[in-house]
Scaffold this motif. Structure first.
Motif, PDB file in Angstrom:
ATOM      1  N   PHE A  64       0.830  -1.197   0.000  1.00  0.00           N
ATOM      2  CA  PHE A  64       0.000   0.000   0.000  1.00  0.00           C
ATOM      3  C   PHE A  64       0.874   1.261   0.000  1.00  0.00           C
ATOM      4  O   PHE A  64       0.644   2.198  -0.766  1.00  0.00           O
TER       5      PHE A  64
ATOM      6  N   MET B 129       1.082   4.187  -2.895  1.00  0.00           N
ATOM      7  CA  MET B 129       0.833   5.604  -2.627  1.00  0.00           C
ATOM      8  C   MET B 129       2.020   6.462  -3.070  1.00  0.00           C
ATOM      9  O   MET B 129       1.846   7.571  -3.587  1.00  0.00           O
TER      10      MET B 129
ATOM     11  N   ILE C 232      -6.225  10.553  -5.157  1.00  0.00           N
ATOM     12  CA  ILE C 232      -6.037  10.108  -3.777  1.00  0.00           C
ATOM     13  C   ILE C 232      -7.416  10.109  -3.129  1.00  0.00           C
ATOM     14  O   ILE C 232      -8.053  11.161  -2.994  1.00  0.00           O
TER      15      ILE C 232
ATOM     16  N   ASP D   4      -7.556   6.239   1.240  1.00  0.00           N
ATOM     17  CA  ASP D   4      -6.106   6.202   1.027  1.00  0.00           C
ATOM     18  C   ASP D   4      -5.399   7.120   2.014  1.00  0.00           C
ATOM     19  O   ASP D   4      -4.441   6.723   2.686  1.00  0.00           O
TER      20      ASP D   4
END
Length: 404
Positions: free
Chosen positions: A66, A70, A82, A86
């Motif tokens: 993750f 990002m 985004i 998130d």
């Protein structure tokens, strides 16, 4: 110098902890020895930590993937979206400086996205400030607060409170006063002077402890009165304590008259010290005697004590008095106080700077939805403002913790 204190009320208001999260999680991130002005419970840190652990457990198998994803989104020139989840996950998962910076970059991207694409009402300001708070990032917190890319994201009273308390713990007192002017100019949530923000500004003035900070505090105090703002007792006692420290006991007495309940132990101690300072020991004696007439249980004894350094001030003032009967009465009171436990070895300064255990009504600025329920802070503040406008708000009675 005396003349300056006669004129300051006409001046315009113008314009300082933690180790990284280890793999064990909760215990090491927030030092119990550090003295903030507000406790972690009052600032919503407990809820943040619980949410942090929940997200960590839920994403245990994919957390590294993750974070990498990002990082790719932020670096992408295609301006990848985004989403709310998130950013919420990243803020709670951020452990290292690199990951905190990633969370900041995601927040900037998120804030710049087309607002019509965001249907949730999750308030990110408080949760991002709590991330800075637990990782002791005061400079980054100030930078983000001032960032044009994050305009509007921190426009909540609790975000201001978290930011200023973080600066307070790091002894950045002048920065608190500089930011205070920005905050009051914003008038967010319909409040020019958020109550706990005022407390932190007065605390900064008290800690600076010089004539300039006293002038600032008194100018602010006059502005509060002109605006019709009822300052919290904590703000009043900081202002009075600063005046006392700067050799202005007469100003301390005037400030203390604004406190509705004169029975708070901090108010009584300051008042007795100020009366001794202006040479009116005879007026301090009735305040000292009053605690003997109050029938209290041992559990409430600490709310009916006087600081030893305050008693010493009275003793010194008494030494210059030629009233033998008054001196005899004071000596008798002191003996009774010693015997019955009405004298505390805690200094007046330590008592004034005690952490606020809880933020009581009517201004529950610490409530927000960042780690509780959607829309919580906005809806609460709207309802509170409506009740205030209608004059229907009733304050709760003070408990033992409020009497300090």
């Amino acid at each position: 110098m005396a003349q300056s204190f006669l004129t300051i009320f006409r001046k315009p208001l113008t314009a300082g902890l933690l180790s990284k999260l280890n793999n064990a999680g909760l215990s090491s991130i927030y030092s119990q020895d550090v003295k903030h002005l507000y406790t972690r419970a009052a600032m919503g840190i407990d809820g943040f930590m619980q949410q942090k652990e929940r997200i960590r457990m839920q994403m245990a198998n994919i957390v590294d993937k993750f974070k990498d994803k990002m990082s790719e989104y932020v670096a992408s020139e295609t301006k990848s979206m985004i989403f709310t989840e998130d950013l919420k996950n990243m803020v709670h998962l951020a452990d290292s400086d690199k990951e905190i910076e990633l969370a900041v970059q995601m927040a900037k991207r998120y804030n710049q996205q087309n607002k019509s694409l965001r249907f949730g009402n999750y308030i990110f300001g408080p949760v991002i400030m709590r991330m800075f708070y637990i990782h002791n990032k005061p400079d980054l917190a100030v930078e983000c607060f001032k960032s044009e890319e994050l305009t509007g994201i921190f426009d909540q009273s609790i975000s201001y409170q978290l930011l200023l308390d973080l600066l307070y713990e790091n002894q950045k007192y002048q920065e608190i006063l500089d930011l205070f002017q920005i905050i009051t100019d914003k008038q967010v949530e319909g409040l020019k002077y958020p109550r706990h923000v005022v407390v932190l500004a007065m605390a900064a003035c008290y800690k600076l402890n010089n004539l300039e900070s006293l002038e600032y505090a008194l100018t602010l105090w006059k502005s509060l009165n002109e605006f019709g703002h009822q300052a919290m007792r904590k703000a009043a006692t900081f202002c009075a304590g600063l005046a006392l420290n700067q050799g202005k006991p007469e100003i301390a007495l005037e400030v203390l008259t604004s406190v509705r309940n004169q029975n708070y132990t901090t108010v009584r101690n300051l008042k007795v010290a100020a009366l001794a300072g202006v040479g009116r020991v005879e007026d301090a004696i009735p305040i000292l005697k009053a605690v003997l007439s109050e029938d209290v249980s041992p559990d409430y004894r600490k709310a009916h004590t006087f600081n030893r350094d305050v008693i010493e001030r009275v003793k010194q003032a008494m030494a210059s008095s030629d009233d033998a009967e008054l001196t005899l009465e004071f000596n008798r009171l002191q003996q009774i106080f010693e015997k019955e436990g009405h004298i505390s070895d805690q200094s007046l300064d330590d008592q004034l700077c005690l952490e606020v255990q809880r933020t009581t009504t009517p201004n529950r600025d610490f409530r927000d939805n960042s780690d509780s329920q959607p829309g919580g802070q906005y809806n609460y503040n709207r309802r509170y403002q409506q009740r205030q406008n209608q004059g229907k708000y009733n304050s709760s009675r003070p408990g033992l913790v409020d009497l300090v």
